[in-house]
Enzyme design. Structure first.
Site, mmCIF file in Angstrom:
data_model
loop_
_atom_site.group_PDB
_atom_site.id
_atom_site.type_symbol
_atom_site.label_atom_id
_atom_site.label_comp_id
_atom_site.label_asym_id
_atom_site.label_seq_id
_atom_site.Cartn_x
_atom_site.Cartn_y
_atom_site.Cartn_z
ATOM 1 N N THR A 92 -0.243 6.481 2.654
ATOM 2 C CA THR A 92 0.048 7.789 2.059
ATOM 3 C C THR A 92 -1.067 8.197 1.088
ATOM 4 O O THR A 92 -1.520 9.349 1.067
ATOM 5 C CB THR A 92 1.397 7.731 1.299
ATOM 6 O OG1 THR A 92 2.370 7.124 2.148
ATOM 7 C CG2 THR A 92 1.875 9.096 0.881
ATOM 8 N N HIS A 152 -1.133 3.472 12.855
ATOM 9 C CA HIS A 152 -0.877 2.086 12.434
ATOM 10 C C HIS A 152 -1.308 1.104 13.532
ATOM 11 O O HIS A 152 -1.069 -0.101 13.405
ATOM 12 C CB HIS A 152 0.611 1.876 12.144
ATOM 13 C CG HIS A 152 1.068 2.457 10.831
ATOM 14 N ND1 HIS A 152 0.302 2.427 9.685
ATOM 15 C CD2 HIS A 152 2.244 3.050 10.476
ATOM 16 C CE1 HIS A 152 0.971 2.996 8.693
ATOM 17 N NE2 HIS A 152 2.150 3.386 9.141
ATOM 18 N N ARG A 174 -4.316 -4.362 2.345
ATOM 19 C CA ARG A 174 -3.697 -4.700 1.060
ATOM 20 C C ARG A 174 -3.296 -6.167 1.081
ATOM 21 O O ARG A 174 -3.009 -6.707 2.166
ATOM 22 C CB ARG A 174 -2.453 -3.824 0.894
ATOM 23 C CG ARG A 174 -1.762 -3.913 -0.423
ATOM 24 C CD ARG A 174 -0.524 -3.015 -0.459
ATOM 25 N NE ARG A 174 -0.035 -2.864 -1.816
ATOM 26 C CZ ARG A 174 1.064 -2.216 -2.169
ATOM 27 N NH1 ARG A 174 1.797 -1.635 -1.240
ATOM 28 N NH2 ARG A 174 1.436 -2.145 -3.432
ATOM 29 N N SER A 182 6.595 -4.313 -0.409
ATOM 30 C CA SER A 182 6.687 -2.868 -0.178
ATOM 31 C C SER A 182 7.484 -2.571 1.097
ATOM 32 O O SER A 182 8.338 -1.678 1.117
ATOM 33 C CB SER A 182 5.277 -2.277 -0.094
ATOM 34 O OG SER A 182 5.323 -0.884 -0.022
ATOM 35 N N ARG A 304 6.886 4.184 -4.546
ATOM 36 C CA ARG A 304 7.791 3.265 -5.237
ATOM 37 C C ARG A 304 7.194 2.848 -6.579
ATOM 38 O O ARG A 304 7.573 3.333 -7.626
ATOM 39 C CB ARG A 304 8.095 2.054 -4.340
ATOM 40 C CG ARG A 304 9.212 1.158 -4.854
ATOM 41 C CD ARG A 304 9.373 -0.076 -3.980
ATOM 42 N NE ARG A 304 8.200 -0.926 -4.003
ATOM 43 C CZ ARG A 304 8.001 -1.931 -4.841
ATOM 44 N NH1 ARG A 304 8.928 -2.222 -5.724
ATOM 45 N NH2 ARG A 304 6.898 -2.649 -4.792
ATOM 46 N N GLY A 306 3.458 1.472 -6.718
ATOM 47 C CA GLY A 306 2.022 1.763 -6.652
ATOM 48 C C GLY A 306 1.145 0.851 -7.472
ATOM 49 O O GLY A 306 0.176 1.304 -8.085
HETATM 50 P P1 PAP Z 1 3.313 3.949 5.266
HETATM 51 O O1 PAP Z 1 2.313 2.998 5.863
HETATM 52 O O2 PAP Z 1 4.713 3.743 5.767
HETATM 53 O O3 PAP Z 1 2.887 5.381 5.340
HETATM 54 P P2 PAP Z 1 2.283 3.407 2.650
HETATM 55 O O4 PAP Z 1 1.930 4.708 2.056
HETATM 56 O O5 PAP Z 1 1.175 2.569 3.154
HETATM 57 O O6 PAP Z 1 3.425 3.594 3.733
HETATM 58 O O7 PAP Z 1 3.026 2.492 1.601
HETATM 59 C C1 PAP Z 1 3.607 2.917 0.449
HETATM 60 C C2 PAP Z 1 3.003 2.116 -0.670
HETATM 61 O O8 PAP Z 1 1.879 2.832 -1.201
HETATM 62 C C3 PAP Z 1 4.005 1.960 -1.779
HETATM 63 O O9 PAP Z 1 3.698 0.735 -2.423
HETATM 64 P P3 PAP Z 1 4.790 -0.056 -3.296
HETATM 65 O O10 PAP Z 1 6.037 -0.173 -2.474
HETATM 66 O O11 PAP Z 1 4.173 -1.388 -3.572
HETATM 67 O O12 PAP Z 1 4.985 0.735 -4.540
HETATM 68 C C4 PAP Z 1 3.671 3.180 -2.614
HETATM 69 O O13 PAP Z 1 4.166 3.116 -3.932
HETATM 70 C C5 PAP Z 1 2.162 3.162 -2.550
HETATM 71 N N1 PAP Z 1 1.584 4.477 -2.878
HETATM 72 C C6 PAP Z 1 1.983 5.679 -2.397
HETATM 73 N N2 PAP Z 1 1.250 6.649 -2.938
HETATM 74 C C7 PAP Z 1 0.367 6.056 -3.771
HETATM 75 C C8 PAP Z 1 -0.647 6.559 -4.642
HETATM 76 N N3 PAP Z 1 -0.884 7.856 -4.760
HETATM 77 N N4 PAP Z 1 -1.352 5.654 -5.360
HETATM 78 C C9 PAP Z 1 -1.117 4.331 -5.249
HETATM 79 N N5 PAP Z 1 -0.165 3.806 -4.454
HETATM 80 C C10 PAP Z 1 0.573 4.656 -3.723
#
Ligand code: PAP
Length: 339
Positions: A92, A152, A174, A182, A304, A306
């Site tokens: 994202t 993906h 990551r 996550s 969530r 980040g």
């Molecule tokens: P997806 O592959 O299903 O699209 P993806 O965006 O890769 O999901 O994963 C979401 C993770 O990116 C979350 O991590 P967490 O569960 O460890 O918190 C989310 O918080 C994080 N994320 C989304 N937006 C940002 C952002 N702007 N900056 C940093 N981390 C982010």
């Protein structure tokens, strides 16, 4: 091959996918065409997902027919950029940063009218895997160049015209420990009783969605080493440490380096700010509604915490060591590490 590009003459991209998706392309499933192929593949259930083992990876079963179509018929444009990731590794964020950087001419990042203030990043950049799964690939022809799209799928499953150099690819990875955490939180939004231990086990034994994780990461790592000019490999943790430096890398790689004037005007900082976790999480558009065609997930599930290192709050030191060792062993001799 896909039909010839049919973008609006004179318009240049990237433009938000949702703005050009006028509903004129109807869904059809390519399931009928490739149903026999899918039913012959090994299968397993992971949480809410039925998976099929296709060309070495556990794909969601409903993606397989679309992946075959993507592999056989996708025609990249030379200025396309495919954003690739293992799920929950920063997709994202990468979508937001890439869109903001590549579209900064038409949409100044500091502008109150910027599309990322009214649209979720997943509404700005189409998700190839779901688009092809729904037989909606002609929607991609409607996008003006340069196009940004995301997937993906591992590098080895990308269409040959892409891996032969037909367009550029950006990958984000990551620390798998944080990815597991996550992923578990994300899947729990659809299945509240999902056990963390089960999710962890499926990652460790490679039977997780789009897994094995290490093969996914290595497929892009190897491509980035061999083809540095057309495969950019990013790490979520590096992006957190120095977002600005990575936005500059990304823009340069996409063929749009920041000019001295832009640097002087603070364009990089504006993009970093626009796409920052707190900013995005706080936007109304990212708090309400859903994203995802097949299994609609609440948009707030994509924002969530980040951070790096949240694994320490979810797994025992023994679990962490076990996953680290599996990954270290798989990466041995490749030059890639997560520490
Ligand atoms: P997806 O592959 O299903 O699209 P993806 O965006 O890769 O999901 O994963 C979401 C993770 O990116 C979350 O991590 P967490 O569960 O460890 O918190 C989310 O918080 C994080 N994320 C989304 N937006 C940002 C952002 N702007 N900056 C940093 N981390 C982010």
């Amino acid at each position: 091959m896909a039909a010839a590009a049919a973008a609006t003459p004179g318009q240049s991209g990237p433009v938000p996918f949702k703005d050009i998706d006028d509903g004129s392309v109807s869904k059809h499933t390519p399931k009928e065409e490739f149903g026999d192929l899918v039913s012959a593949l090994p299968r397993r259930q992971q949480s809410i997902l039925q998976l099929r083992l296709y060309q070495g990876f556990w794909l969601p079963a409903h993606w397989v027919p679309g992946t075959v179509v993507f592999q056989r018929r996708f025609a990249p444009r030379p200025d396309d950029v495919v954003l690739a990731s293992y799920p929950k590794c920063g997709t994202t964020w990468l979508k937001a940063l890439a869109f903001a950087a590549a579209a900064r001419g038409a949409y100044p990042p500091a502008s109150a009218e910027h599309p990322l203030r009214r649209l979720n990043p997943h509404d700005c950049i189409p998700f190839i895997d779901e688009i092809f799964a729904a037989g909606e690939e002609t929607k991609l022809d409607m996008l003006p160049s340069p196009r940004l799209m995301n997937t993906h799928l591992p590098y080895t499953l990308l269409p040959e015209p892409v891996t032969a150099g037909g367009c550029k690819v950006v990958y984000i990875c990551r620390d798998p420990k944080d990815m597991v955490v996550s992923l578990w939180h994300f899947l729990r939004r659809a299945q509240p009783d999902l056990s963390f231990a089960d999710t962890f086990e499926s990652v460790c034994d490679g039977t997780v969605m789009v897994g094995p994780v290490w093969d996914h990461v290595l497929s892009y790592w190897r491509a980035s080493v061999t083809h540095q000019d057309r495969v950019l490999f990013l790490k979520y943790e590096d992006m957190l440490r120095d977002t600005g430096a990575n936005v500059r890398r990304l823009a340069k790689f996409m063929g749009q380096p920041f000019s001295a004037a832009e640097e002087g005007a603070g364009a990089v900082a504006s993009i970093v700010e626009l796409c920052s976790f707190d900013k995005m999480k706080g936007l109304e558009v990212n708090k309400a509604g859903t994203a995802g065609a097949y299994c609609a997930m609440p948009r707030d599930a994509f924002f969530r915490k980040g951070v790096a290192g949240d694994w320490a709050n979810h797994m025992t030191p023994a679990m962490a060591t076990r996953l680290d060792e599996i990954v270290r062993e798989k990466f041995r001799g490749t030059g890639l590490t997560f520490t």
